[in-house]
Design a protein around this motif. Structure first.
Motif, PDB file in Angstrom:
ATOM      1  N   ARG A 292      -2.467   2.033  -7.315  1.00 32.01           N
ATOM      2  CA  ARG A 292      -2.596   1.320  -6.038  1.00 32.01           C
ATOM      3  C   ARG A 292      -2.666  -0.187  -6.258  1.00 32.01           C
ATOM      4  O   ARG A 292      -1.944  -0.958  -5.620  1.00 32.01           O
ATOM      5  N   ASP A 293      -3.539  -0.619  -7.166  1.00 34.84           N
ATOM      6  CA  ASP A 293      -3.701  -2.056  -7.403  1.00 34.84           C
ATOM      7  C   ASP A 293      -2.426  -2.667  -7.982  1.00 34.84           C
ATOM      8  O   ASP A 293      -2.078  -3.808  -7.666  1.00 34.84           O
ATOM      9  N   GLY A 294      -1.737  -1.896  -8.839  1.00 30.13           N
ATOM     10  CA  GLY A 294      -0.490  -2.401  -9.411  1.00 30.13           C
ATOM     11  C   GLY A 294       0.583  -2.605  -8.367  1.00 30.13           C
ATOM     12  O   GLY A 294       1.387  -3.552  -8.461  1.00 30.13           O
ATOM     13  N   LEU A 295       0.624  -1.746  -7.359  1.00 27.26           N
ATOM     14  CA  LEU A 295       1.611  -1.891  -6.284  1.00 27.26           C
ATOM     15  C   LEU A 295       1.192  -2.960  -5.275  1.00 27.26           C
ATOM     16  O   LEU A 295       2.044  -3.621  -4.672  1.00 27.26           O
TER      17      LEU A 295
ATOM     18  N   GLN B  17      -1.598  -3.669   6.378  1.00 26.92           N
ATOM     19  CA  GLN B  17      -0.143  -3.533   6.229  1.00 26.92           C
ATOM     20  C   GLN B  17       0.248  -3.318   4.770  1.00 26.92           C
ATOM     21  O   GLN B  17       1.159  -2.538   4.471  1.00 26.92           O
ATOM     22  N   ARG B  18      -0.458  -3.984   3.862  1.00 21.79           N
ATOM     23  CA  ARG B  18      -0.164  -3.801   2.437  1.00 21.79           C
ATOM     24  C   ARG B  18      -0.501  -2.382   1.994  1.00 21.79           C
ATOM     25  O   ARG B  18       0.231  -1.771   1.211  1.00 21.79           O
ATOM     26  N   GLU B  19      -1.613  -1.852   2.489  1.00 20.46           N
ATOM     27  CA  GLU B  19      -1.986  -0.478   2.139  1.00 20.46           C
ATOM     28  C   GLU B  19      -0.937   0.512   2.649  1.00 20.46           C
ATOM     29  O   GLU B  19      -0.569   1.459   1.935  1.00 20.46           O
ATOM     30  N   ARG B  20      -0.437   0.291   3.873  1.00 20.93           N
ATOM     31  CA  ARG B  20       0.611   1.172   4.401  1.00 20.93           C
ATOM     32  C   ARG B  20       1.884   1.060   3.560  1.00 20.93           C
ATOM     33  O   ARG B  20       2.543   2.073   3.307  1.00 20.93           O
TER      34      ARG B  20
ATOM     35  N   SER C 244      -1.953  10.931  -4.039  1.00 23.89           N
ATOM     36  CA  SER C 244      -3.062  11.011  -4.994  1.00 23.89           C
ATOM     37  C   SER C 244      -2.787  10.213  -6.271  1.00 23.89           C
ATOM     38  O   SER C 244      -3.726   9.810  -6.974  1.00 23.89           O
ATOM     39  N   ALA C 245      -1.504   9.955  -6.576  1.00 20.14           N
ATOM     40  CA  ALA C 245      -1.157   9.167  -7.764  1.00 20.14           C
ATOM     41  C   ALA C 245      -1.661   7.736  -7.660  1.00 20.14           C
ATOM     42  O   ALA C 245      -1.830   7.054  -8.682  1.00 20.14           O
ATOM     43  N   LEU C 246      -1.930   7.275  -6.458  1.00 22.40           N
ATOM     44  CA  LEU C 246      -2.379   5.887  -6.276  1.00 22.40           C
ATOM     45  C   LEU C 246      -3.719   5.618  -6.948  1.00 22.40           C
ATOM     46  O   LEU C 246      -4.017   4.477  -7.317  1.00 22.40           O
TER      47      LEU C 246
ATOM     48  N   ARG D  77       1.538   3.069   0.323  1.00 25.29           N
ATOM     49  CA  ARG D  77       1.713   4.506   0.548  1.00 25.29           C
ATOM     50  C   ARG D  77       3.181   4.856   0.805  1.00 25.29           C
ATOM     51  O   ARG D  77       3.662   5.910   0.374  1.00 25.29           O
ATOM     52  N   GLU D  78       3.868   3.973   1.495  1.00 24.45           N
ATOM     53  CA  GLU D  78       5.295   4.183   1.730  1.00 24.45           C
ATOM     54  C   GLU D  78       6.070   4.146   0.410  1.00 24.45           C
ATOM     55  O   GLU D  78       6.945   4.981   0.158  1.00 24.45           O
ATOM     56  N   LEU D  79       5.726   3.195  -0.453  1.00 21.79           N
ATOM     57  CA  LEU D  79       6.421   3.045  -1.734  1.00 21.79           C
ATOM     58  C   LEU D  79       6.239   4.261  -2.625  1.00 21.79           C
ATOM     59  O   LEU D  79       7.194   4.742  -3.246  1.00 21.79           O
ATOM     60  N   ILE D  80       5.012   4.760  -2.709  1.00 20.82           N
ATOM     61  CA  ILE D  80       4.766   5.899  -3.603  1.00 20.82           C
ATOM     62  C   ILE D  80       5.512   7.129  -3.102  1.00 20.82           C
ATOM     63  O   ILE D  80       5.991   7.967  -3.892  1.00 20.82           O
ATOM     64  N   GLY D  81       5.663   7.259  -1.776  1.00 14.91           N
ATOM     65  CA  GLY D  81       6.438   8.357  -1.222  1.00 14.91           C
ATOM     66  C   GLY D  81       7.928   8.197  -1.473  1.00 14.91           C
ATOM     67  O   GLY D  81       8.633   9.189  -1.723  1.00 14.91           O
ATOM     68  N   LEU D  82       8.416   6.966  -1.437  1.00 18.00           N
ATOM     69  CA  LEU D  82       9.839   6.698  -1.670  1.00 18.00           C
ATOM     70  C   LEU D  82      10.300   7.185  -3.038  1.00 18.00           C
ATOM     71  O   LEU D  82      11.441   7.620  -3.202  1.00 18.00           O
ATOM     72  N   VAL D  83       9.412   7.084  -4.029  1.00 10.03           N
ATOM     73  CA  VAL D  83       9.808   7.473  -5.388  1.00 10.03           C
ATOM     74  C   VAL D  83       9.385   8.898  -5.732  1.00 10.03           C
ATOM     75  O   VAL D  83       9.439   9.310  -6.888  1.00 10.03           O
ATOM     76  N   GLY D  84       8.959   9.660  -4.718  1.00 10.97           N
ATOM     77  CA  GLY D  84       8.713  11.080  -4.919  1.00 10.97           C
ATOM     78  C   GLY D  84       7.411  11.436  -5.585  1.00 10.97           C
ATOM     79  O   GLY D  84       7.288  12.501  -6.200  1.00 10.97           O
TER      80      GLY D  84
END
Length: 268
Positions: free
Chosen positions: A112-115, A129-132, A146-148, A135-142
């Motif tokens: 999370r902090d790295g993103l 907005q950054r938190e959203r 919980s990986a955050l 979450r959008e980014l981690i979903g984009l890469v599949g």
């Protein structure tokens, strides 16, 4: 005509060698008159052996290496100096995915902090907005949300590379520069990452520069291919033309030597 985002025009990069002395200088030409164009929504493949100059070309494209001579044209204007401001502008448009995700991910920071980091550095959005966006980014890469909360060392190599791709997408760049992004991964994982990059390119309308020593893999992803040898582009053209009817002996050597990682038919 497809709009160009950044161009190299007759670019030379020369380094002093370790044998240079006070009275006699010795140099090596990492790039010797390279001209390349990165186009919006297109993938440029750059292929060659180690030492061919392909990674140096990538560093010039993203502003990490200043040419000894020649011209870099960004957003239609020649870059006269690679100032911090210019590099920052280029960094918003072109983002890099490195061979080893350890170079992009801080081992002590959660995913999370790295993103969040590039969003905070560039002042993008509010905290919510950054938190959203994260979450959008981690979903984009599949990857699951919980990986955050994990550290990079708790993820597999393929998962870390997915996070590195997510980080590269954080600022919504127009182009991803992928420098040997699969060479440190197992073969089965390489195919997954290549499919992910292809899907992201199509879904987000991304341009891409894909750099590899494997001409078979480059063909799978690329619209155009530049074959580099000893700091020069020795062959350039549409991927099918370069692959099916190569004109330069070096290209034919690469084709003959490279095992096929992927069948040219796209994977399911």
């Amino acid at each position: 005509m497809t709009e160009s985002i950044i161009e190299l025009q007759d670019v030379h990069v020369r380094f002093k060698t370790r044998t240079s002395g006070w009275f006699q200088k010795s140099y090596v030409d990492a790039l010797a008159g390279v001209s390349l164009t990165v186009k919006r929504g297109q993938t440029l493949g750059i292929v060659g052996e180690s030492g061919s100059g392909k990674s140096t070309a990538a560093k010039v494209l993203v502003g990490l290496e200043q040419p000894t001579s020649g011209t870099v044209v960004f957003d239609g204007e020649p870059v006269t100096a690679f100032t911090r401001g210019v590099r920052r502008r280029i960094g918003r448009v072109l983002s890099v995915v490195f061979q080893d995700p350890a170079t992009a991910l801080n081992a002590r920071m959660t995913i999370r902090d790295g993103l969040l980091d590039p969003l905070q550095v560039h002042g993008v959005g509010t905290p919510a907005q950054r938190e959203r966006r994260v979450r959008e980014l981690i979903g984009l890469v599949g990857l699951p949300a919980s990986a955050l909360d994990a550290l990079p060392g708790q993820l597999s190599g393929g998962q870390r590379q997915r996070v590195a791709i997510a980080r590269a997408l954080a600022l919504e760049p127009q182009v991803i520069v992928a420098d040997e992004p699969t060479s440190a991964l197992d073969v089965s994982v390489r195919a997954q990452i290549l499919n992910l990059l292809t899907d992201l390119k199509n879904d987000l309308g991304l341009g891409m520069v894909f750099i590899s020593h494997d001409i078979q893999t480059v063909r799978y992803l690329s619209d155009e291919i530049a074959v580099m040898n000893k700091g020069r582009v020795v062959e350039f053209g549409p991927a099918a033309q370069v692959f099916d009817d190569p004109s330069d002996p070096y290209t034919r050597t690469l084709l003959g030597a490279a095992p096929s990682l992927l069948d040219p038919t796209p994977l399911g």
